[in-house]
Design a protein around this motif. Structure first.
Motif, short mmCIF file in Angstrom:
data_model
loop_
_atom_site.label_atom_id
_atom_site.label_comp_id
_atom_site.label_asym_id
_atom_site.label_seq_id
_atom_site.Cartn_x
_atom_site.Cartn_y
_atom_site.Cartn_z
N GLU A 109 4.19 23.14 8.18
CA GLU A 109 4.63 24.42 7.95
C GLU A 109 5.08 24.65 9.51
O GLU A 109 6.71 25.44 9.72
N HIS A 110 4.64 24.17 10.57
CA HIS A 110 5.21 24.61 11.99
C HIS A 110 6.41 23.72 11.69
O HIS A 110 8.11 24.10 13.02
N LYS A 111 7.14 22.56 11.37
CA LYS A 111 8.67 21.44 10.78
C LYS A 111 9.42 22.30 10.67
O LYS A 111 10.52 22.87 10.94
N ARG A 112 8.75 23.30 9.11
CA ARG A 112 9.26 24.18 8.25
C ARG A 112 9.88 25.22 9.10
O ARG A 112 11.22 25.64 9.08
N GLN A 113 9.12 25.83 10.24
CA GLN A 113 9.71 27.03 10.39
C GLN A 113 10.20 26.86 12.10
O GLN A 113 11.76 27.24 11.90
N GLN A 114 10.65 25.94 12.55
CA GLN A 114 11.65 25.36 13.31
C GLN A 114 12.95 25.30 12.73
O GLN A 114 14.16 26.15 13.60
#
Lengths: 398, 314, 117
Positions: free
Chosen positions: A222-227
């Motif tokens: 999820e963090h990578k998708r947000q980034q």
């Protein structure tokens, strides 16, 4: 518009002037050719007390970016500079700075990566970092390097972006080359960059935050998708900053610097200083009645795919000039070509004649005659309807 | 100088716990007790950076954290550099008035022995040379425990680890441990010390001295790992006491170049007493390896004598 | 310490904290490590001298302080490592209030048995 004061400056000094005017809280840097002038000049500003910056003379580039990460997370405005192997040594920390969403500005004076050792210009250093999550801007001139540094700070620190920015220029060619560079008044720059107000800061000890937590299978994705969303949604904000700076300086700051593309039949797409050489050659060809044009992306990450496709899709033949090899990519093509051809496909353009020229590795000069030969090749491709070799080389002894 | 530091538990027992429960370090791990002792010895705000390792992964599992102080982890090798960036930011922001002039913040970097003796060695050295006002703590459990007990520069000779395994021809680690504390002291920084948690008064006194120092300070603290040392979880403090009593882990400090041995056992125990209670050294007690035991004892004796001489030299 | 409820582990990507930052200091308390225990420490409160050694030695800050005194154990977080019992310096004169044995103020009992609070 505010009048700039024009000075004879090399590109590295132009960047250090921008840094002086930004007056960041912390600069952590390590010397490496051809970036050294940036750190040297800045150290002098610190020694003379004309900036308030805390300068950290670190023992390596990895430490430079590590200290920048600490300072930025602490709540400071942070800048650094590097090139080539120094950027490579930072690699781990580039991803960490971007993953932590720390608005650090890094000036890169592009230089070839070892091995073999070489200190001269190509784009293998920054191109290797193109997937690290940093915004990348490439400058054609010392003037652009100066202008881009100021805009990079604003872009990085924008509350909806909070992503580090790599501002690149060509080692020696513009880094050491002295040109006429317009410098905005200090007060105007101060107002333009504004005050940095961090959203979270380690030094706000009343509200303790944890930076860099271990992120398990629950949340890493999820963090990578947000980034990814943040950097890819940054384009309109970047354009706003560019247009604000255009109004301020009177110097146009397009995402895509296009020359005579409205009716161009043959065009070259190229980054940085070779844009100037290409334009000079194109001017001559235009005078002879050949409809040529130049596309020079200033922004490479996020990749302005639609703009590039829109600019080149009507051409009879297109040459991409790559100052780096993506080793093992189809036919040994360069990264710019890979991105552009992918963009064409994604926009439904499959019939365009497009070829890649690898050039200038390790500082090999790119000469006007070679640019002319590219346009000759393009005309031949269009006339014969045969693309021929997809990847070609300029200035290489065969 | 801070020569009169008294540690009285009654004075600090009502302090806030700045490392909260619910962290996932193993039962009996030496690290959280040491961190609690450090945090209870620090007065006022502190910012901590932590290297990748057991402490880091176990105390911060997103979206949770056990830290009640500002805390950062960026990578394995660079906790000293990361905190030096925080400290530099503090100086800059104080100068520009964004942090009040009277606000004091302390800066602590923490790493395991792998992060300190090996991968982060240069980063620590650079931070010390630059003279940042920070304290670097090595939580030394003598191997890469987080990745599954691999040998490090801190692993003692003879220890059985997964990359210095006991085999038919090799009896565990064949090299001596790196003299990290001495190398740190060789940076001529104001304060360097070795400590262990069984002696909490000594440890907490050293923390206070380290933070009171007029420059960077380093603490190397022995942190038993029940999993890697092959010991019972309740033996953690017993073990570090044995380490001090056998002079395997002398409790000493180098304060502005002056060496002081803070604990001298009345009766120095044989190093075998320390080795035999740990599964990682079990093989050394096979008759075939008697000479290694002798070598280890001779080395410990030599190191202890040298330390006493350094102390006597003043 | 703030009161917390266990954080959700099912938030969509648009709702996660930027850069993986954690904004809730000490929220680890919502993670119950007490379930790891196979042995449980029990204290004879009446014979305890309040030396606080168990408190400073506990790896898990699992010995609550009430009015400056140690008071039982935080069994939600105590992992049962046994350091407190091992390090307890007080030999009791009377049989232990929980185990009925002589020995230390803090003693370990199997987790399955009755005892403790």
């Amino acid at each position: 518009m505010v009048e700039s004061k024009f000075l004879p400056l090399d590109g590295a000094t132009a960047v250090s002037q921008a840094m002086r005017q930004i007056n960041p809280d912390v600069v952590a840097a390590y010397p490496i050719t051809p970036q050294t002038a940036v750190v040297q000049n800045f150290s002098q500003y610190v020694a003379d007390g004309i900036v308030n910056t805390e300068f950290i003379p670190v023992e390596s580039e990895h430490a430079a970016m590590s200290a920048c990460v600490g300072s930025s997370a602490a709540g400071a405005r942070v800048m650094t500079a590097t090139a080539a192997n120094g950027l490579a040594l930072m690699w781990e920390m580039l991803y960490i700075a971007a993953g932590m969403r720390l608005p650090i500005v890094l000036t890169v004076v592009n230089r070839a990566l070892s091995s073999p050792l070489n200190i001269h210009c190509d784009h293998s250093d920054a191109m290797g970092a193109r997937d690290s999550g940093w915004i990348q801007i490439y400058a054609e001139t010392g003037q652009e390097a100066y202008d881009n540094t100021l805009q990079a700070m604003r872009i990085a620190e924008h509350p909806d972006i909070l992503t580090p920015v790599m501002s690149c220029q060509d080692g020696f060619i513009t880094g050491h080359g002295v040109e006429r560079v317009g410098i905005l008044p200090d007060e105007v720059v101060k107002q333009f960059v504004g005050e940095y107000k961090p959203r979270y800061a380690l030094l706000n000890t009343d509200e303790p935050v944890t930076f860099g937590a271990w992120d398990f299978t629950d949340y890493y994705f999820e963090h990578k998708r947000q980034q990814s969303e943040v950097i890819n949604s940054a384009l309109p904000i970047i354009e706003d900053v560019f247009s604000e700076y255009t109004k301020l300086s009177g110097r146009p700051q397009p995402v895509l610097d296009t020359w005579e593309m409205d009716d161009a039949e043959y065009c070259i797409v190229v980054l940085s200083s070779t844009g100037g050489t290409s334009r000079a050659v194109a001017r001559g060809l235009r005078a002879q009645g050949v409809k040529v044009g130049i596309v020079k992306p200033r922004l490479y990450r996020p990749f302005p795919a639609k703009y590039i496709v829109e600019a080149i899709k009507g051409c009879k033949a297109v040459a991409v000039l790559d100052r780096a090899i993506s080793f093992g990519a189809p036919a040994g093509q360069g990264p710019l070509f890979t991105d552009i051809t992918a963009a064409l496909y994604n926009e439904g353009i499959t019939g365009l004649n497009i070829v890649d020229y690898i050039f200038g590795l390790g500082g090999r000069d790119i000469l006007p005659d070679q640019i002319t030969s590219v346009f000759t090749d393009l005309q031949q491709i269009a006339n014969e309807g045969q693309r021929g070799a997809m990847v070609r080389y300029l200035g290489l002894r065969e | 100088m801070t020569d009169r530091i008294r540690i009285n538990l009654k004075d600090i027992v009502n302090n806030e716990e700045r490392l909260a429960p619910g962290h996932r370090l193993c039962g009996g791990c030496g690290e959280p007790t040491i961190m609690r002792m450090i945090l209870h010895a620090i007065e006022g705000p502190v910012v901590i950076s932590t290297a990748t390792g057991c402490l880091e992964v176990s105390t911060t599992v997103y979206p949770t954290t056990a830290w009640q102080v500002p805390w950062i982890h960026s990578a394995f090798e660079n906790s000293a550099t990361t905190i030096s960036g925080v400290e530099a930011a503090y100086k800059a922001l104080k100068r520009s008035g964004k942090i009040p002039a009277d606000k004091e913040i302390k800066f602590l970097a923490v790493g395991g022995d792998g992060a300190s003796y090996d991968i982060g060695f240069q980063w620590i050295s650079g931070a010390l040379e630059r003279g940042h006002k920070l304290v670097y703590v090595c939580l030394n459990n003598e191997a890469y425990m987080n990745t599954g007990i691999q040998r490090s520069g801190a692993t003692p000779k003879g220890a059985n680890t997964t990359t210095s395994p006991v085999g038919d021809v090799i009896p565990g680690k064949t090299q001596w441990r790196k003299p990290f504390t001495r190398i740190m002291a060789a940076h001529d920084i104001p304060y360097v010390a070795q400590a262990a948690p069984h002696n909490y008064r000594d440890l907490m006194t050293k923390v206070k001295k380290a933070f009171a120092a007029d420059g960077p300070a380093v603490l190397n603290i022995l942190a038993p790992c029940p999993r890697g040392w092959r010991t019972e979880s309740d033996q953690t403090m017993v073990l570090t006491k044995l380490a001090a009593d056998t002079c395997y882990w002398p409790l000493y400090e180098v304060d502005h170049g002056k060496t002081v041995v803070n604990y001298k056992p009345r009766e120095k125990k044989p190093v075998a007493d320390w080795l035999k209670v740990q599964g990682r050294f079990r093989h050394l007690f096979r008759p075939a390896y008697a000479s290694i035991l002798e070598e280890i004892q001779a080395r410990i004796d030599q190191e202890w004598e040298r330390l006493l001489k350094e102390e006597a030299a003043g | 310490m703030k009161e917390y409820t266990a954080p959700r582990l099912d938030r969509p990507w648009s709702e996660v904290n930027p850069g993986g930052i954690v904004l809730d200091p000490g929220i680890s308390v919502t993670y119950i490590t007490g379930t790891w225990r196979t042995m449980r420490p029990v204290r004879d409160q009446a014979q305890c001298t309040q030396c606080l050694i168990c408190w400073i030695m506990c790896p898990d800050a699992a010995i609550p302080i009430v009015d400056g005194k140690v008071d039982s154990f935080d069994y939600d977080h105590c992992k049962g490592c046994g350091i407190c019992a091992e390090q307890c310096p007080v030999n009791i004169k009377k049989p232990h209030s929980v185990t009925g044995e002589l020995g230390k103020v803090i003693q370990m009992v199997p987790e399955s048995s009755e005892g403790g609070e």
